[in-house]
Write an enzyme that holds these catalytic residues in place. Structure first.
Site, short mmCIF file in Angstrom:
data_model
loop_
_atom_site.label_atom_id
_atom_site.label_comp_id
_atom_site.label_asym_id
_atom_site.label_seq_id
_atom_site.Cartn_x
_atom_site.Cartn_y
_atom_site.Cartn_z
N GLU A 155 73.84 2.03 77.06
CA GLU A 155 74.84 1.01 77.40
C GLU A 155 74.42 0.03 78.49
OE1 GLU A 155 78.47 3.20 78.13
OE2 GLU A 155 78.53 3.97 76.10
N GLU B 184 77.07 8.02 67.47
CA GLU B 184 78.31 8.56 68.03
C GLU B 184 79.51 8.22 67.15
OE1 GLU B 184 78.79 7.72 72.21
OE2 GLU B 184 76.65 7.90 72.62
#
Ligand code: XIL
Length: 373
Positions: free
Chosen positions: A154, A259
Site C-alpha cells: 500500500e 486479498e
C-alpha cells in the site's frame, strides 16, 4: 446427550458437503493457486472442522497478521518469531505455498520504528539501517521456506502518487527499491511482490504501472503485482477489473489476487474504495442490515458476482498465478470489524459454520467450464 449427538451428526453432514468433492485448489489446479489468509487459531489447527475445510480447499496460505512488523518485531531489540514459526511449519506440514505478508507498510508498524531512544525522528540512514535489520532478520529466518513476500504494501495514495508515509518522508521515494533489494539479498529465491488495494481506480492503477516500470528500469527484482481485490457488489466493474489485469500483465510480471472478498454491507463512507483509516468508526445498526443472516436474494447476487470474477480470473490464467481470499469463513472476516466494529459481514464462500454458501457452488461451476487453450 441426544441433542448433542444430533448436533454432531448435522455438523458432520454439513462438513461432508464441502469436502465430498474436489476442493477449489484441485478444480483450479491448471489455472492458479487458490489461497486463504489464516489467523493464528487456524494455523495452530485449534478448530478441527475449519482445519479440514482449509486443507481441502486451499493450496496457498497468507498470514493475516502474524508476520506484520508490530507482531514479529514489537520492540527495537526484540523479535517474536513464535507465531511466524508456527505459521510456516503449518504450511510446510501440509505442502502449501507459503506467502509472507508483509515487510514494509504504514499500518501495524510501531511508532518506535521511526524514532530514536530520545523520541526524535530518525534520519534517512538510521531508518534504512532499521529496515535492513528487519528485512534481514525476518526474510532470512524463513529463507527457502516462504515462497513469496509482499515486500511493500500500500505505498500508493488514491490519486496514484506515492503515499506520504513515514517511510516516504524519512527515506524518500527510493525506500521501495531499497526494500526489494534487501529482501532479494536475504532470500534470492523468494518471489517479491508489490501489493495494494483499489488498483482498479484508474489513477491508482496508473500510479502502480509507473511504480513497477521505475522498479524494472532500475533492475529491481519484482516478481508480481498483488491486487488485493477487496471488492463490493457494484465495484469494480468487470470492465475495470479486466483492464487492470490486462494492464499489469502487459508489464511482463505475474499478477496475483491477494486479498479477495466481496463486502455485502452498506458503505460506511461516501467513497468506500478510497483510503479509510484502520481505526474503526462508531457502530450504527442501519449499516448492519444482515444481523439475522444474509437474505437469499443477496446470497444469490453474491454468488453471481463471485462467478463473474472467477470467470475473468480464469480468462487471464496465463498471467494470474494465485487467487487468495482474505480469510476463510464469514465469521473470521476482517470486514466484521472494519471500517465499523461489530457488524455482520458476508464476504466469503463459507458461512459462519464453515458451510459452503451459494457463492462456493457458483465458483466451483466456473472451474467446470471448458476454456479454449
Ligand atoms: C487486516 C487484518 O485482516 C485485520 O485483522 C487487522 O486488524 C488489520 O489488517 N490490507 C492488508 C491487510 O494488506 O494486511 C489487512 O489485514 C486488510 C487490508
Amino acid at each position: 446427550m441426544k441433542t448433542l449427538s444430533l448436533l454432531a451428526l448435522l455438523l458432520a453432514a454439513a462438513t461432508a458437503r464441502a469436502s465430498d468433492s474436489a476442493g477449489l485448489k484441485d478444480l483450479f489446479k491448471d489455472d492458479f493457486l487458490v489461497g486463504a489468509a489464516l489467523n493464528q487459531r487456524q494455523f495452530e489447527e485449534r478448530d478441527p472442522r475449519v482445519s479440514e475445510l482449509i486443507l481441502h480447499q486451499f493450496n496457498s496460505i497468507t498470514a493475516e497478521n502474524n508476520l506484520k512488523w508490530g507482531r514479529i518485531h514489537p520492540r527495537p531489540d526484540a523479535f517474536d518469531f513464535q507465531a511466524g514459526d508456527a505459521y510456516v511449519a503449518y504450511g510446510e506440514k501440509h505442502h502449501m505455498v507459503i506467502i509472507g505478508h508483509n515487510l514494509i507498510w504504514h499500518n501495524q508498524t510501531p511508532d518506535w520504528v521511526f524514532h530514536d531512544e530520545q523520541g526524535n525522528l530518525l534520519g534517512r540512514d538510521a531508518l534504512l539501517a532499521r529496515m535492513r535489520e528487519h528485512i534481514r532478520m525476518v526474510v532470512g529466518r524463513y529463507r527457502g521456506r516462504i515462497h513469496g513476500w509482499d515486500v511493500v504494501n500500500e505505498a500508493l495514495a488514491d490519486d496514484g502518487t506515492l503515499r506520504q508515509s513515514m517511510w516516504y518522508k524519512i527515506i524518500g521515494p527510493d525506500y521501495i527499491e531499497q526494500a526489494f533489494r534487501l529482501a532479494h539479498e536475504a532470500d534470492p529465491a523468494a518471489e517479491l511482490y508489490y501489493n495494494d488495494f483499489s488498483l482498479e481506480r484508474p489513477e491508482k492503477r496508473k500510479g502502480a504501472v509507473e511504480l513497477v516500470k521505475r522498479l524494472q528500469a532500475a533492475g529491481v527484482p519484482i516478481t508480481a503485482i498483488g491486487m488485493q481485490c477487496h471488492s463490493r457488489m457494484n465495484w469494480p466493474s468487470l470492465a475495470d477489473e479486466e483492464t487492470t489485469i490486462q494492464t499489469f500483465a502487459a508489464l511482463g510480471i505475474k499478477v496475483m489476487v491477494t486479498e479477495l472478498d466481496i463486502d455485502m454491507l452498506p458503505p460506511a463512507v461516501k467513497d468506500p474504495t478510497a483510503e479509510v483509516s484502520l481505526r474503526p468508526m462508531e457502530y450504527d445498526p442501519k449499516l448492519d442490515p444482515w444481523r439475522d443472516g444474509l437474505s437469499d436474494a443477496a446470497a444469490q447476487a453474491e454468488a453471481k458476482r463471485y462467478a463473474e470474477l472467477f470467470a475473468l480470473f480464469r480468462k487471464y490464467r496465463g498471467s494470474i498465478t494465485r487467487v487468495t481470499f482474505w480469510n476463510v469463513t464469514d465469521g473470521d472476516s476482517w470486514l466484521n470489524d472494519w471500517p465499523i466494529k461489530g457488524r455482520h459481514s458476508y464476504p466469503l464462500l463459507f458461512d459462519r459454520d464453515g458451510k459452503p454458501k451459494p457463492a462456493f457452488d457458483a465458483v466451483r461451476a466456473v472451474a467446470a467450464k471448458e476454456y479454449p487453450q
